[in-house]
Write an enzyme that holds these catalytic residues in place. Structure first.
Site, short mmCIF file in Angstrom:
data_model
loop_
_atom_site.label_atom_id
_atom_site.label_comp_id
_atom_site.label_asym_id
_atom_site.label_seq_id
_atom_site.Cartn_x
_atom_site.Cartn_y
_atom_site.Cartn_z
N GLU A 167 -24.65 42.44 -42.01
CA GLU A 167 -24.84 41.12 -42.64
C GLU A 167 -25.22 41.17 -44.12
O GLU A 167 -26.33 40.79 -44.50
CB GLU A 167 -25.90 40.33 -41.88
CG GLU A 167 -25.58 40.13 -40.41
CD GLU A 167 -26.58 39.22 -39.71
OE1 GLU A 167 -27.64 38.92 -40.29
OE2 GLU A 167 -26.30 38.79 -38.57
N GLU A 352 -23.24 40.80 -32.43
CA GLU A 352 -24.49 40.12 -32.06
C GLU A 352 -24.16 38.71 -31.62
O GLU A 352 -23.33 38.03 -32.24
CB GLU A 352 -25.47 40.01 -33.25
CG GLU A 352 -26.16 41.29 -33.63
CD GLU A 352 -27.11 41.12 -34.82
OE1 GLU A 352 -27.71 40.03 -34.98
OE2 GLU A 352 -27.25 42.09 -35.57
C1 BGC Z 1 -29.81 39.96 -37.51
C2 BGC Z 1 -30.90 40.38 -36.55
C3 BGC Z 1 -31.79 39.19 -36.23
C4 BGC Z 1 -30.93 38.14 -35.56
C5 BGC Z 1 -31.68 36.90 -35.12
C6 BGC Z 1 -29.23 38.60 -37.23
O1 BGC Z 1 -29.11 37.92 -38.44
O2 BGC Z 1 -28.83 40.95 -37.63
O3 BGC Z 1 -31.61 41.44 -37.13
O4 BGC Z 1 -32.87 39.55 -35.42
O5 BGC Z 1 -29.93 37.72 -36.45
O6 BGC Z 1 -32.23 36.23 -36.19
#
Ligand code: BGC
Length: 452
Positions: A167, A352
């Site tokens: 990111e 994610e």
């Molecule tokens: C990040 C994580 C973070 C998650 C939730 C993402 O932007 O890669 O490190 O914990 O979002 O906020």
């Protein structure tokens, strides 16, 4: 694997974490401090003054965590390497004990049937490099590639999936525009340089990988659809700027070698001229793209919200997570299709996806019931399925996160885990959502109806 499953047979079912959020022991065994160590130890920067000093103690408890993943029937795990464990000053001398930790982690993952996906940079720049200007410096690209080379030489024989940066937008926006994340600076001119150097660093590391590794390397972007709040031209223009700033700012240089035309308008005088030759470098071909998807944003014109002059509008009747993000599963399909339109046939991973909800504070009878998280996963996995049906080349899905962990400036106040962590005892308890996800991974089907 179920014959009727619409998921490809070799689909990766994983969870994701990052070093500073789970490992703890940030200075153990000769590791050097990172900007997150300094930031979290600066009074007033994080919720409750929380730091990653202990986090989930994954540094010591990784065998237990790997056993949990195996018991859930998962076949992949995305984690990040802490640069400062490997190179305590960020460059120069390698710390063999730091490499040894990841060696043990990788070997144990493989022994338990879990394919590692390694992120080289998940926000924890070594403090020693920040003192030299960090990502603001053009040299940062070479520093990063040198570190990446050390990691490739140590692990590329066993790790087949690498990502350079997690990111870059958050690194620049949180770290250098709003200052809510480390290193906590607020300077638009710096932010423009930082984004550019991150992209150069990424590409330089990809080039280094071609000389060392034989498998796949990519980058992870966080993307979210920006929907105009109304048909009013000001809102439509605001949504377009917001989309340029967060989404196209990174994807377009990577796949086309240009920044979106809106950038000078957004950054104003802070937008520099970049050397032409950089763009050829930045579009260095990658093997896949990782996409982090959490929400969409319904966007309106808002002159009081720099630099894009746009802000999000809460939807009446919408469901929101504890971090204030709208639950909007259709946006995941939309994002995957949007990427395909721009990046063509590039294989994709959802690297994610997940949600924080106020889980019951205590584990009752060995159970944590989290129906809202189950509903979130059910709907988003449905959106993944829809993208697969539409022919998107999606190779895997990683839930964020395996464990409740250190949620950056929110400290331990937001829980994203499939597995509950009692931070006083470090006891792990899989939540009902973990059982749900395990069932999806096992059957490669999304069970409908009430939660398991
Ligand atoms: C990040 C994580 C973070 C998650 C939730 C993402 O932007 O890669 O490190 O914990 O979002 O906020």
């Amino acid at each position: 694997m179920n014959e009727k499953s619409p998921f490809p047979a070799d689909f990766l079912w994983g969870t994701a974490t990052s070093a500073y959020q789970v490992e703890g022991s940030p200075l153990a065994d000769g590791a050097g401090p990172s900007i997150w160590h300094r930031f979290s130890h600066t009074p007033g920067r994080t919720h409750n003054g929380d730091t990653g000093d202990v986090a989930c103690d994954h540094y010591h408890r990784f065998p237990e965590d790997i056993a949990l993943m195996r018991d859930l029937g998962l076949n992949a795990y995305r984690f990040s390497i802490s640069w400062g464990r490997v190179l305590p000053a960020g460059r120069g001398t390698v710390n063999p004990k730091g490499l040894a930790f990841y060696d043990r982690l990788i070997d144990r993952l493989l022994a338990n049937g879990l394919q590692p996906m390694v992120t080289l940079y998940h926000w924890d720049l070594p403090e020693g490099l920040d003192a030299r200007g960090g990502w603001r410096e053009r040299d940062a690209a070479a520093w990063f590639a040198d570190y990446a080379r050390v990691a490739f030489r140590a692990f590329a024989d066993r790790v087949r999936l690498w990502t350079t940066l997690n990111e870059p937008w958050v690194v620049a926006d949180g770290g250098y525009v709003h200052g809510t994340l480390a290193p906590g600076r607020r300077d638009l001119s710096e932010a423009a340089l930082v984004s550019h150097n991150l992209l150069r660093a990424h590409a330089t590391a990809v080039q280094a990988y071609r000389a060392e590794g034989k498998h796949d390397i990519g980058i992870v972007l966080n993307l979210e659809p920006k929907h105009p709040a109304s048909d009013a031209p000001a809102d439509v223009a605001a949504a377009r700027r917001a989309d340029a700033y967060m989404n196209r700012y990174y994807l377009e240089p990577l796949v086309r070698g240009v920044y979106p035309e809106e950038m000078p308008e957004i950054f104003g005088a802070a937008w520099p001229q970049f050397p032409e030759g950089d763009f050829q470098l930045i579009r260095e071909p990658i093997d896949f793209l990782g996409i982090n998807y959490y929400t969409r944003s319904v966007t309106r014109h808002d002159p009081a919200a720099p630099p894009v002059r746009a802000s999000g509008v809460r939807q009446s009747g919408g469901v929101y997570t504890e971090t204030g993000w709208e639950v909007y599963p259709a946006g995941l399909t939309e994002t995957l299709l949007w990427v395909r339109e721009r990046a063509g046939d590039l294989p994709l991973y959802v690297t994610e996806n997940g949600a924080a909800f106020p889980d019951p504070e205590h584990v009752a009878n060995g159970r944590v019931d989290d129906p809202l998280r189950i509903a979130y996963y059910r709907a988003h996995l449905g959106a993944v399925l829809e993208a697969l049906r539409l022919g998107v080349k999606l190779r895997g899905y990683f839930a964020w996160s395996l464990l409740d962990n250190y949620e950056w400036s929110h400290g331990y106040s937001k829980r994203f885990g499939l597995v509950h962590v009692d931070f006083a005892t470090q006891r792990r308890t899989p939540k009902a959502s973990a059982r749900f996800y395990a069932e999806v991974a096992r059957s490669a089907l999304i069970p409908s109806g009430s939660p398991p």
